[in-house]
Design a protein around this motif. Sequence first.
Motif, PDB file in Angstrom:
ATOM      1  N   UNK A 132       0.833  -1.206   0.000  1.00  0.00           N
ATOM      2  CA  UNK A 132       0.000   0.000   0.000  1.00  0.00           C
ATOM      3  C   UNK A 132       0.868   1.256   0.000  1.00  0.00           C
ATOM      4  N   UNK A 133       1.943   1.247   0.777  1.00  0.00           N
ATOM      5  CA  UNK A 133       2.854   2.391   0.807  1.00  0.00           C
ATOM      6  C   UNK A 133       3.456   2.646  -0.577  1.00  0.00           C
ATOM      7  N   UNK A 134       3.892   1.593  -1.249  1.00  0.00           N
ATOM      8  CA  UNK A 134       4.474   1.748  -2.584  1.00  0.00           C
ATOM      9  C   UNK A 134       3.444   2.276  -3.585  1.00  0.00           C
ATOM     10  N   UNK A 135       2.211   1.794  -3.508  1.00  0.00           N
ATOM     11  CA  UNK A 135       1.168   2.251  -4.428  1.00  0.00           C
ATOM     12  C   UNK A 135       0.832   3.718  -4.205  1.00  0.00           C
ATOM     13  N   UNK A 136       0.752   4.152  -2.953  1.00  0.00           N
ATOM     14  CA  UNK A 136       0.436   5.553  -2.679  1.00  0.00           C
ATOM     15  C   UNK A 136       1.600   6.473  -3.070  1.00  0.00           C
ATOM     16  N   UNK A 137       2.828   5.983  -2.974  1.00  0.00           N
ATOM     17  CA  UNK A 137       3.967   6.765  -3.448  1.00  0.00           C
ATOM     18  C   UNK A 137       3.877   6.970  -4.956  1.00  0.00           C
ATOM     19  N   UNK A 138       3.535   5.915  -5.687  1.00  0.00           N
ATOM     20  CA  UNK A 138       3.358   6.040  -7.140  1.00  0.00           C
ATOM     21  C   UNK A 138       2.182   6.944  -7.486  1.00  0.00           C
ATOM     22  N   UNK A 139       1.142   6.901  -6.667  1.00  0.00           N
ATOM     23  CA  UNK A 139       0.007   7.810  -6.877  1.00  0.00           C
ATOM     24  C   UNK A 139       0.457   9.266  -6.785  1.00  0.00           C
ATOM     25  N   UNK A 140       1.221   9.569  -5.759  1.00  0.00           N
ATOM     26  CA  UNK A 140       1.748  10.926  -5.599  1.00  0.00           C
ATOM     27  C   UNK A 140       2.633  11.315  -6.772  1.00  0.00           C
ATOM     28  N   UNK A 141       3.452  10.384  -7.211  1.00  0.00           N
ATOM     29  CA  UNK A 141       4.357  10.666  -8.340  1.00  0.00           C
ATOM     30  C   UNK A 141       3.591  11.038  -9.595  1.00  0.00           C
ATOM     31  N   UNK A 142       2.573  10.275  -9.938  1.00  0.00           N
ATOM     32  CA  UNK A 142       1.835  10.517 -11.174  1.00  0.00           C
ATOM     33  C   UNK A 142       0.984  11.784 -11.085  1.00  0.00           C
ATOM     34  N   UNK A 143       0.403  12.067  -9.924  1.00  0.00           N
ATOM     35  CA  UNK A 143      -0.384  13.281  -9.794  1.00  0.00           C
ATOM     36  C   UNK A 143       0.501  14.534  -9.827  1.00  0.00           C
ATOM     37  N   UNK A 144       1.702  14.453  -9.262  1.00  0.00           N
ATOM     38  CA  UNK A 144       2.635  15.573  -9.358  1.00  0.00           C
ATOM     39  C   UNK A 144       3.027  15.795 -10.818  1.00  0.00           C
ATOM     40  N   UNK A 145       3.267  14.706 -11.531  1.00  0.00           N
ATOM     41  CA  UNK A 145       3.593  14.825 -12.956  1.00  0.00           C
ATOM     42  C   UNK A 145       2.427  15.432 -13.735  1.00  0.00           C
ATOM     43  N   UNK A 146       1.204  15.062 -13.393  1.00  0.00           N
ATOM     44  CA  UNK A 146       0.031  15.647 -14.054  1.00  0.00           C
ATOM     45  C   UNK A 146      -0.082  17.134 -13.766  1.00  0.00           C
ATOM     46  N   UNK A 147       0.277  17.560 -12.546  1.00  0.00           N
ATOM     47  CA  UNK A 147       0.251  18.994 -12.220  1.00  0.00           C
ATOM     48  C   UNK A 147       1.246  19.763 -13.077  1.00  0.00           C
ATOM     49  N   UNK A 148       2.432  19.206 -13.295  1.00  0.00           N
ATOM     50  CA  UNK A 148       3.412  19.867 -14.142  1.00  0.00           C
ATOM     51  C   UNK A 148       2.907  19.987 -15.579  1.00  0.00           C
ATOM     52  N   UNK A 149       2.295  18.914 -16.088  1.00  0.00           N
ATOM     53  CA  UNK A 149       1.852  18.931 -17.479  1.00  0.00           C
ATOM     54  C   UNK A 149       0.665  19.863 -17.691  1.00  0.00           C
ATOM     55  N   UNK A 150      -0.279  19.860 -16.755  1.00  0.00           N
ATOM     56  CA  UNK A 150      -1.492  20.646 -16.958  1.00  0.00           C
ATOM     57  C   UNK A 150      -1.237  22.136 -16.754  1.00  0.00           C
ATOM     58  N   UNK A 151      -0.129  22.476 -16.085  1.00  0.00           N
ATOM     59  CA  UNK A 151       0.205  23.889 -15.889  1.00  0.00           C
ATOM     60  C   UNK A 151       1.196  24.399 -16.929  1.00  0.00           C
ATOM     61  N   UNK A 152       1.458  23.633 -17.984  1.00  0.00           N
ATOM     62  CA  UNK A 152       2.369  24.066 -19.034  1.00  0.00           C
ATOM     63  C   UNK A 152       1.815  25.313 -19.715  1.00  0.00           C
ATOM     64  N   UNK A 153       2.547  26.423 -19.727  1.00  0.00           N
ATOM     65  CA  UNK A 153       1.972  27.679 -20.249  1.00  0.00           C
ATOM     66  C   UNK A 153       1.737  27.673 -21.749  1.00  0.00           C
ATOM     67  N   UNK A 154       2.582  26.989 -22.524  1.00  0.00           N
ATOM     68  CA  UNK A 154       2.421  27.018 -23.980  1.00  0.00           C
ATOM     69  C   UNK A 154       1.268  26.163 -24.462  1.00  0.00           C
ATOM     70  N   UNK A 155       0.863  25.156 -23.683  1.00  0.00           N
ATOM     71  CA  UNK A 155      -0.254  24.302 -24.074  1.00  0.00           C
ATOM     72  C   UNK A 155       0.088  23.313 -25.162  1.00  0.00           C
ATOM     73  N   UNK A 156       1.380  22.976 -25.305  1.00  0.00           N
ATOM     74  CA  UNK A 156       1.800  22.041 -26.342  1.00  0.00           C
ATOM     75  C   UNK A 156       1.749  20.585 -25.894  1.00  0.00           C
ATOM     76  N   UNK A 157       1.395  20.336 -24.651  1.00  0.00           N
ATOM     77  CA  UNK A 157       1.372  18.967 -24.138  1.00  0.00           C
ATOM     78  C   UNK A 157       0.137  18.248 -24.690  1.00  0.00           C
ATOM     79  N   UNK A 158       0.292  17.055 -25.283  1.00  0.00           N
ATOM     80  CA  UNK A 158      -0.888  16.332 -25.773  1.00  0.00           C
ATOM     81  C   UNK A 158      -1.817  15.941 -24.629  1.00  0.00           C
TER      82      UNK A 158
END
Length: 253
Positions: A132-158
Amino acid sequence: MGWTWKEEYLDLILVPFGFFIMCLYHLFLLYRYLKHPETTAIGYENHNKNAWVKKMLQFDAKDRGFAISVLNSHLSASTSLCSISLVLCSLIGALLGNSSTNFLTNSIILGDTSKSTNSIKYIAILSCFLLAFACFVQTTRHFVHACFLISMPTGDVPIDCIQKAVIRGSNFWAAGLRALYFAMTLLLWIFGPIPMAVGSVATVMILHFLDINKDPMIRYGGNKNGGGFLKKIEQEISSVVGGFEHDHGVGRQ
């Protein structure tokens, strides 16, 4: 000499039965999610999250603060459960290291109460909490990555890249919760194999009621709802410009 029944045999029968019931149900759930995702609550939620990402990307990067706050709420929840799982792992590790610790007397537990069986119990529970600890760590990793992508100012991210990050984070979140469900049933094993078996059957029945989805998939429009904010701003600007032109025309007259 004939065969005699011993209480230790309950652990050999009921514990594998309860664990088999839990594993069989989750294999069936995985099959339904892969083949018929619309019949599962996980597939229904992922469908809505894919549509949510599409709607959020219709706004400019500076107007996506609401999307970032939604992902941050998921990050807070996953971080909390990650911390709780780690603390429980430490606690169980301390109990496992202290072999003299015994909360219950042998007369209360109906089953095998040997030291080797108790060690297996704690190791199984510890494994579930570590998973469970490993799964929640991966959850945090992917959501942080999604925050970086969705806040991209140019909007070039697919859109597919952001959707993949959000869905993977949600799937790891679901897997972490399932590991906690397994840990809960194994915790009942401390009180004996009978509570563990009964708890496994009850958990499967409750999860089946929660995991099934009978609602039809929501069909989202292209830009019907997502551009409502922009349309509202456009209407306000048009009304202001129209009022200014009207006043300017009256002043000339």
